[in-house]
Design a protein around this motif. Structure first.
Motif, mmCIF file in Angstrom:
data_model
loop_
_atom_site.group_PDB
_atom_site.id
_atom_site.type_symbol
_atom_site.label_atom_id
_atom_site.label_comp_id
_atom_site.label_asym_id
_atom_site.label_seq_id
_atom_site.Cartn_x
_atom_site.Cartn_y
_atom_site.Cartn_z
ATOM 1 N N ARG A 63 40.732 41.991 43.048
ATOM 2 C CA ARG A 63 41.017 43.288 43.662
ATOM 3 C C ARG A 63 42.315 43.880 43.106
ATOM 4 O O ARG A 63 42.402 45.079 42.851
ATOM 5 C CB ARG A 63 41.097 43.136 45.183
ATOM 6 N N LEU A 64 43.311 43.027 42.942
ATOM 7 C CA LEU A 64 44.586 43.479 42.369
ATOM 8 C C LEU A 64 44.369 44.045 40.974
ATOM 9 O O LEU A 64 44.855 45.134 40.643
ATOM 10 C CB LEU A 64 45.577 42.318 42.321
ATOM 11 N N PHE A 65 43.628 43.319 40.141
ATOM 12 C CA PHE A 65 43.414 43.778 38.774
ATOM 13 C C PHE A 65 42.565 45.046 38.731
ATOM 14 O O PHE A 65 42.782 45.917 37.887
ATOM 15 C CB PHE A 65 42.781 42.667 37.933
ATOM 16 N N GLN A 66 41.631 45.151 39.639
ATOM 17 C CA GLN A 66 40.836 46.372 39.729
ATOM 18 C C GLN A 66 41.739 47.571 40.018
ATOM 19 O O GLN A 66 41.622 48.624 39.386
ATOM 20 C CB GLN A 66 39.779 46.237 40.818
ATOM 21 N N ASN A 67 42.649 47.396 40.965
ATOM 22 C CA ASN A 67 43.573 48.481 41.311
ATOM 23 C C ASN A 67 44.474 48.847 40.137
ATOM 24 O O ASN A 67 44.759 50.035 39.894
ATOM 25 C CB ASN A 67 44.427 48.084 42.517
ATOM 26 N N ILE A 82 39.644 31.922 33.758
ATOM 27 C CA ILE A 82 38.344 32.440 33.300
ATOM 28 C C ILE A 82 37.525 31.267 32.769
ATOM 29 O O ILE A 82 37.849 30.696 31.732
ATOM 30 C CB ILE A 82 38.536 33.523 32.230
ATOM 31 N N ARG A 83 36.460 30.948 33.504
ATOM 32 C CA ARG A 83 35.706 29.731 33.184
ATOM 33 C C ARG A 83 34.227 29.958 32.879
ATOM 34 O O ARG A 83 33.570 29.095 32.318
ATOM 35 C CB ARG A 83 35.835 28.733 34.348
ATOM 36 N N THR A 84 33.693 31.098 33.301
ATOM 37 C CA THR A 84 32.257 31.325 33.143
ATOM 38 C C THR A 84 31.982 32.708 32.575
ATOM 39 O O THR A 84 32.846 33.583 32.559
ATOM 40 C CB THR A 84 31.537 31.225 34.503
ATOM 41 N N ASN A 89 32.159 38.902 32.686
ATOM 42 C CA ASN A 89 31.442 40.140 32.998
ATOM 43 C C ASN A 89 32.126 40.910 34.129
ATOM 44 O O ASN A 89 32.203 42.150 34.090
ATOM 45 C CB ASN A 89 29.993 39.825 33.383
ATOM 46 N N MET A 90 32.637 40.194 35.123
ATOM 47 C CA MET A 90 33.327 40.848 36.228
ATOM 48 C C MET A 90 34.564 41.597 35.738
ATOM 49 O O MET A 90 34.828 42.728 36.144
ATOM 50 C CB MET A 90 33.708 39.824 37.299
ATOM 51 N N LEU A 91 35.307 40.967 34.832
ATOM 52 C CA LEU A 91 36.522 41.599 34.314
ATOM 53 C C LEU A 91 36.193 42.808 33.433
ATOM 54 O O LEU A 91 36.837 43.851 33.524
ATOM 55 C CB LEU A 91 37.360 40.587 33.545
ATOM 56 N N LEU A 94 35.328 45.686 35.504
ATOM 57 C CA LEU A 94 36.510 46.328 36.077
ATOM 58 C C LEU A 94 37.159 47.304 35.099
ATOM 59 O O LEU A 94 37.921 48.179 35.499
ATOM 60 C CB LEU A 94 37.552 45.278 36.478
ATOM 61 N N GLY A 95 36.864 47.125 33.804
ATOM 62 C CA GLY A 95 37.464 47.976 32.781
ATOM 63 C C GLY A 95 38.459 47.265 31.899
ATOM 64 O O GLY A 95 39.200 47.899 31.135
ATOM 65 N N CYS A 96 38.487 45.953 31.991
ATOM 66 C CA CYS A 96 39.383 45.144 31.160
ATOM 67 C C CYS A 96 38.999 45.302 29.682
ATOM 68 O O CYS A 96 37.819 45.324 29.338
ATOM 69 C CB CYS A 96 39.262 43.691 31.602
#
Length: 245
Positions: A63-67, A82-84, A89-91, A94-96
Protein backbone atom coordinates in the motif's frame (compact mmCIF):
# COMPACT_ATOMS: atom_id res chain seq x y z
CA UNK A 1 23.13 8.18 -13.04
CA UNK A 2 22.45 9.15 -9.43
CA UNK A 3 19.71 7.02 -7.84
CA UNK A 4 18.45 8.26 -4.46
CA UNK A 5 17.51 5.38 -2.17
CA UNK A 6 14.90 5.04 0.56
CA UNK A 7 14.52 2.03 2.85
CA UNK A 8 11.20 1.56 4.63
CA UNK A 9 10.45 -0.14 7.93
CA UNK A 10 6.87 0.02 9.22
CA UNK A 11 6.12 2.80 6.75
CA UNK A 12 8.98 5.01 7.89
CA UNK A 13 12.21 5.97 6.13
CA UNK A 14 15.12 4.24 7.84
CA UNK A 15 18.77 3.31 7.31
CA UNK A 16 20.34 0.18 8.71
CA UNK A 17 24.02 -0.11 9.56
CA UNK A 18 25.44 -3.01 7.53
CA UNK A 19 21.94 -4.46 7.21
CA UNK A 20 21.45 -4.86 10.95
CA UNK A 21 17.79 -4.36 11.93
CA UNK A 22 18.89 -3.67 15.51
CA UNK A 23 21.15 -0.81 14.41
CA UNK A 24 18.82 1.58 12.63
CA UNK A 25 18.21 5.30 12.22
CA UNK A 26 14.79 6.72 11.33
CA UNK A 27 14.50 9.91 9.27
CA UNK A 28 11.61 12.29 9.73
CA UNK A 29 11.04 13.66 6.24
CA UNK A 30 8.05 14.64 4.15
CA UNK A 31 8.59 11.80 1.70
CA UNK A 32 6.17 12.89 -0.99
CA UNK A 33 7.46 16.46 -1.07
CA UNK A 34 10.99 15.06 -1.03
CA UNK A 35 10.26 12.94 -4.10
CA UNK A 36 8.68 15.89 -5.91
CA UNK A 37 11.81 17.93 -5.20
CA UNK A 38 14.04 15.17 -6.53
CA UNK A 39 12.08 15.03 -9.77
CA UNK A 40 12.27 18.82 -10.16
CA UNK A 41 16.05 18.64 -9.71
CA UNK A 42 16.38 16.12 -12.54
CA UNK A 43 16.42 12.71 -10.82
CA UNK A 44 15.23 10.04 -13.27
CA UNK A 45 14.75 6.99 -11.04
CA UNK A 46 14.47 6.23 -7.31
CA UNK A 47 15.33 3.02 -5.46
CA UNK A 48 12.95 1.80 -2.73
CA UNK A 49 13.51 -1.11 -0.33
CA UNK A 50 10.82 -2.92 1.66
CA UNK A 51 12.65 -4.01 4.81
CA UNK A 52 9.51 -5.47 6.35
CA UNK A 53 8.88 -7.55 3.25
CA UNK A 54 12.50 -8.67 3.12
CA UNK A 55 12.19 -10.06 6.64
CA UNK A 56 8.64 -11.44 6.50
CA UNK A 57 6.60 -11.73 3.31
CA UNK A 58 3.32 -11.24 5.16
CA UNK A 59 4.43 -7.73 6.19
CA UNK A 60 5.01 -6.34 2.70
CA UNK A 61 4.31 -2.63 2.37
CA UNK A 62 2.47 -2.73 -0.98
CA UNK A 63 0.00 0.00 0.00
CA UNK A 64 2.86 2.36 0.83
CA UNK A 65 4.53 1.73 -2.52
CA UNK A 66 1.25 2.14 -4.35
CA UNK A 67 0.80 5.55 -2.75
CA UNK A 68 4.37 6.55 -3.61
CA UNK A 69 4.04 5.52 -7.25
CA UNK A 70 0.68 7.28 -7.61
CA UNK A 71 2.13 10.49 -6.15
CA UNK A 72 4.93 10.81 -8.70
CA UNK A 73 5.49 9.93 -12.34
CA UNK A 74 9.16 9.30 -11.66
CA UNK A 75 10.49 5.83 -12.43
CA UNK A 76 10.70 3.60 -9.35
CA UNK A 77 12.65 0.40 -8.78
CA UNK A 78 11.63 -1.68 -5.76
CA UNK A 79 13.33 -4.49 -3.87
CA UNK A 80 12.85 -6.41 -0.66
CA UNK A 81 11.26 -9.83 -0.28
CA UNK A 82 10.38 -10.44 -3.93
CA UNK A 83 10.14 -14.20 -4.15
CA UNK A 84 7.48 -15.16 -6.69
CA UNK A 85 6.14 -14.21 -10.09
CA UNK A 86 3.00 -13.00 -8.32
CA UNK A 87 5.13 -10.55 -6.31
CA UNK A 88 6.61 -9.19 -9.53
CA UNK A 89 3.23 -8.86 -11.24
CA UNK A 90 1.78 -7.01 -8.25
CA UNK A 91 4.60 -4.47 -8.32
CA UNK A 92 4.37 -3.96 -12.08
CA UNK A 93 0.61 -3.55 -11.72
CA UNK A 94 1.30 -0.76 -9.21
CA UNK A 95 3.39 1.00 -11.85
CA UNK A 96 6.86 -0.03 -10.74
CA UNK A 97 9.48 0.41 -13.49
CA UNK A 98 11.91 -2.29 -12.30
CA UNK A 99 11.91 -4.98 -9.64
CA UNK A 100 15.04 -5.82 -7.68
CA UNK A 101 15.66 -9.51 -7.00
CA UNK A 102 18.03 -10.42 -4.16
CA UNK A 103 18.12 -13.74 -2.31
CA UNK A 104 15.88 -15.48 -4.86
CA UNK A 105 18.61 -15.06 -7.47
CA UNK A 106 20.61 -17.58 -5.45
CA UNK A 107 17.91 -19.74 -3.86
CA UNK A 108 15.74 -20.01 -6.96
CA UNK A 109 18.14 -19.16 -9.73
CA UNK A 110 16.55 -21.14 -12.58
CA UNK A 111 13.20 -19.47 -11.95
CA UNK A 112 14.82 -16.04 -11.78
CA UNK A 113 16.62 -16.70 -15.04
CA UNK A 114 13.22 -17.51 -16.55
CA UNK A 115 11.87 -14.18 -15.21
CA UNK A 116 14.59 -12.37 -17.13
CA UNK A 117 13.31 -14.01 -20.29
CA UNK A 118 9.62 -13.39 -19.51
CA UNK A 119 9.83 -9.76 -18.38
CA UNK A 120 12.89 -8.60 -20.28
CA UNK A 121 16.33 -7.69 -18.99
CA UNK A 122 15.50 -4.01 -18.51
CA UNK A 123 12.73 -4.85 -16.02
CA UNK A 124 14.81 -6.97 -13.63
CA UNK A 125 17.71 -5.83 -11.44
CA UNK A 126 19.75 -8.47 -9.64
CA UNK A 127 20.88 -7.30 -6.21
CA UNK A 128 24.08 -9.19 -5.43
CA UNK A 129 25.47 -8.42 -1.98
CA UNK A 130 29.02 -9.53 -1.34
CA UNK A 131 31.59 -10.00 1.36
CA UNK A 132 35.02 -9.53 -0.20
CA UNK A 133 37.59 -11.76 1.51
CA UNK A 134 40.99 -12.34 -0.13
CA UNK A 135 39.41 -10.94 -3.31
CA UNK A 136 36.75 -13.67 -3.28
CA UNK A 137 33.37 -12.01 -3.67
CA UNK A 138 31.06 -14.37 -1.77
CA UNK A 139 27.36 -13.58 -2.01
CA UNK A 140 25.28 -13.34 1.17
CA UNK A 141 21.49 -13.73 1.30
CA UNK A 142 18.55 -13.56 3.72
CA UNK A 143 19.29 -10.04 4.85
CA UNK A 144 23.03 -10.83 4.80
CA UNK A 145 22.65 -13.39 7.57
CA UNK A 146 23.70 -16.35 5.42
CA UNK A 147 26.88 -16.42 3.37
CA UNK A 148 26.74 -18.71 0.34
CA UNK A 149 29.42 -20.47 -1.67
CA UNK A 150 28.35 -18.59 -4.79
CA UNK A 151 30.66 -15.89 -6.10
CA UNK A 152 29.65 -12.68 -7.78
CA UNK A 153 31.40 -13.64 -11.01
CA UNK A 154 29.82 -17.11 -11.30
CA UNK A 155 26.37 -15.70 -10.61
CA UNK A 156 26.65 -13.00 -13.28
CA UNK A 157 27.91 -15.59 -15.75
CA UNK A 158 24.90 -17.82 -15.02
CA UNK A 159 22.33 -15.09 -15.65
CA UNK A 160 24.13 -13.54 -18.60
CA UNK A 161 22.75 -16.34 -20.78
CA UNK A 162 19.41 -14.50 -20.57
CA UNK A 163 20.87 -11.10 -21.44
CA UNK A 164 21.24 -9.89 -17.84
CA UNK A 165 21.66 -6.11 -17.95
CA UNK A 166 21.26 -4.54 -14.48
CA UNK A 167 23.21 -5.61 -11.39
CA UNK A 168 23.07 -3.74 -8.09
CA UNK A 169 26.28 -4.71 -6.32
CA UNK A 170 26.79 -3.90 -2.64
CA UNK A 171 29.90 -4.45 -0.57
CA UNK A 172 28.21 -5.41 2.71
CA UNK A 173 31.06 -4.04 4.82
CA UNK A 174 30.40 -0.57 3.40
CA UNK A 175 26.61 -0.35 3.55
CA UNK A 176 25.29 2.47 5.73
CA UNK A 177 28.76 3.24 7.09
CA UNK A 178 29.72 6.43 5.17
CA UNK A 179 33.22 4.94 5.07
CA UNK A 180 33.69 5.27 1.32
CA UNK A 181 32.80 2.77 -1.45
CA UNK A 182 34.92 -0.18 -2.55
CA UNK A 183 36.27 1.43 -5.71
CA UNK A 184 38.57 -1.47 -6.57
CA UNK A 185 35.61 -3.87 -6.53
CA UNK A 186 33.70 -1.80 -9.07
CA UNK A 187 36.71 -1.18 -11.31
CA UNK A 188 37.32 -4.92 -11.44
CA UNK A 189 33.79 -6.04 -12.23
CA UNK A 190 33.13 -3.25 -14.73
CA UNK A 191 36.25 -4.30 -16.62
CA UNK A 192 35.27 -7.99 -16.53
CA UNK A 193 31.58 -7.62 -17.40
CA UNK A 194 31.32 -4.94 -20.06
CA UNK A 195 27.72 -5.89 -20.92
CA UNK A 196 26.42 -5.16 -17.39
CA UNK A 197 25.11 -1.79 -16.18
CA UNK A 198 26.31 -1.85 -12.58
CA UNK A 199 24.60 0.07 -9.81
CA UNK A 200 27.11 0.72 -7.03
CA UNK A 201 25.81 0.77 -3.47
CA UNK A 202 27.35 1.30 -0.06
CA UNK A 203 29.66 3.75 1.65
CA UNK A 204 29.16 6.97 -0.33
CA UNK A 205 29.91 9.86 2.04
CA UNK A 206 31.05 12.81 -0.09
CA UNK A 207 31.37 14.13 -3.62
CA UNK A 208 34.85 12.66 -4.00
CA UNK A 209 33.22 9.24 -3.73
CA UNK A 210 30.81 10.21 -6.51
CA UNK A 211 33.74 11.21 -8.74
CA UNK A 212 35.64 8.00 -7.98
CA UNK A 213 32.63 5.82 -8.73
CA UNK A 214 31.92 7.59 -12.01
CA UNK A 215 35.55 7.05 -13.01
CA UNK A 216 35.26 3.35 -12.08
CA UNK A 217 32.83 2.91 -14.95
CA UNK A 218 29.65 2.00 -13.06
CA UNK A 219 26.40 3.02 -14.71
CA UNK A 220 24.71 4.34 -11.55
CA UNK A 221 25.19 5.07 -7.86
CA UNK A 222 22.65 4.25 -5.19
CA UNK A 223 22.84 6.97 -2.51
CA UNK A 224 20.83 6.83 0.69
CA UNK A 225 22.21 8.04 3.98
CA UNK A 226 24.44 10.83 2.60
CA UNK A 227 21.50 12.58 0.97
CA UNK A 228 19.19 12.01 3.92
CA UNK A 229 21.77 13.55 6.26
CA UNK A 230 22.51 16.42 3.85
CA UNK A 231 26.21 15.70 3.53
CA UNK A 232 25.77 17.06 0.02
CA UNK A 233 22.76 18.03 -2.05
CA UNK A 234 21.20 16.16 -4.92
CA UNK A 235 22.04 19.14 -7.16
CA UNK A 236 25.71 18.82 -6.21
CA UNK A 237 25.69 15.06 -6.80
CA UNK A 238 24.03 15.36 -10.21
CA UNK A 239 26.39 18.13 -11.31
CA UNK A 240 29.40 16.21 -10.06
CA UNK A 241 28.33 13.07 -11.95
CA UNK A 242 27.73 14.99 -15.17
CA UNK A 243 31.06 16.82 -15.03
CA UNK A 244 33.28 13.74 -14.68
CA UNK A 245 34.59 12.67 -18.05
Amino acid sequence: MIIPSFDFLEGKVVRLYQGNYLNKTFYNIDLYQHLRNLKEKGVKIVHLVDLNGAKKIEDRQFRLFQNIILSTNMRIQIGGGIRTENDINMLFDLGCARVVIGSSAIKNKFEVRRWLKVYGSDKIVLALDVNVINNKKKISINGWVKETNYTLEDTIDFFSSESLTHVLCTDISKDGTLSGPNIMLYKEIVKKFKHIKFQASGGVSNLFDVVALKKSGVDSIIIGRSLLEKRFTIEEALKCWQNVS
